[in-house]
Design a protein around this motif. Structure first.
Motif: not given
Length: 187
Positions: A91-101, A108-112, A160-168
């Motif tokens: 279920p988290f993978y599905a959430t992350f797939a949608l979240g990144y798209l 971000r915090q959930l993914a970490v 990606r979440e620690w070093a990447g640009p912050k989503r705005s």
């Protein structure tokens, strides 16, 4: 990506971050597919054998012969790990797939947290599998190479979440625009 951060090339960094997000979304979608078509049925009692009525489970039998005996034998600890992956992580993978798209900032915090847990669970599974005295992997190198893919994507997500640009969000853009217009009014 890291070169862009160091050099300050923000447009290039944001474009590369978007590509990274799409690649992560594709891998998380693949993980959901594997969880639904392979791990879920095995967790629910489908036997890993060439006679399985589930095509993916039947095909995975040959993988088990080649590299992963535990996948075929399914001792309790292994089946528990498969069930947790299929129904706990999917279920988290599905959430992350949608979240990144869809550029959902709140994941971000959930993914970490989830990806750190997945790395820990994956390390335990790989270690237990490699050290199992009854059903050691037929080909440990092949087993590790395949299992590492389940570790690589969570690791890349953490990076990606620690070093990447912050989503705005659009509200952040509105606040930023409001501040800059306020500054021009003062001068």
């Amino acid at each position: 990506f890291f070169c862009c951060v160091c050099c300050g090339d923000v447009e290039r960094e944001m474009g590369l971050a978007r590509v990274t997000d799409i690649v992560l979304a594709l891998f998380f979608t693949a993980f959901v597919f594997v969880s639904v078509t392979l791990e879920g049925p095995v967790c629910l009692g489908e036997k890993v054998s060439p006679e399985s009525t589930n095509y993916f489970v039947a095909q995975s039998y040959f993988w088990g012969l080649e590299a992963d005996n535990i996948w075929i034998q399914q001792p309790t600890w292994s089946r528990s790990a498969v069930c947790f992956h299929a129904f706990g992580f999917a279920p988290f993978y599905a959430t992350f797939a949608l979240g990144y798209l869809l550029k959902w900032r709140w994941i971000r915090q959930l993914a970490v947290a989830v990806c750190a847990a997945k790395l820990y669970a994956g390390a335990l599974y790989m270690t237990a599998n490699l050290m199992d005295p009854d059903y050691p992997p037929t080909n440990p190198w092949l087993f590790v190479a395949q299992s590492a893919s389940y570790m690589l994507i969570p690791l890349l997500t953490l990076i990606r979440e620690w070093a990447g640009p912050k989503r705005s969000s659009s509200s952040d853009h509105a606040k930023s625009s409001s501040r800059s217009s306020d500054k021009t009014k003062i001068h």
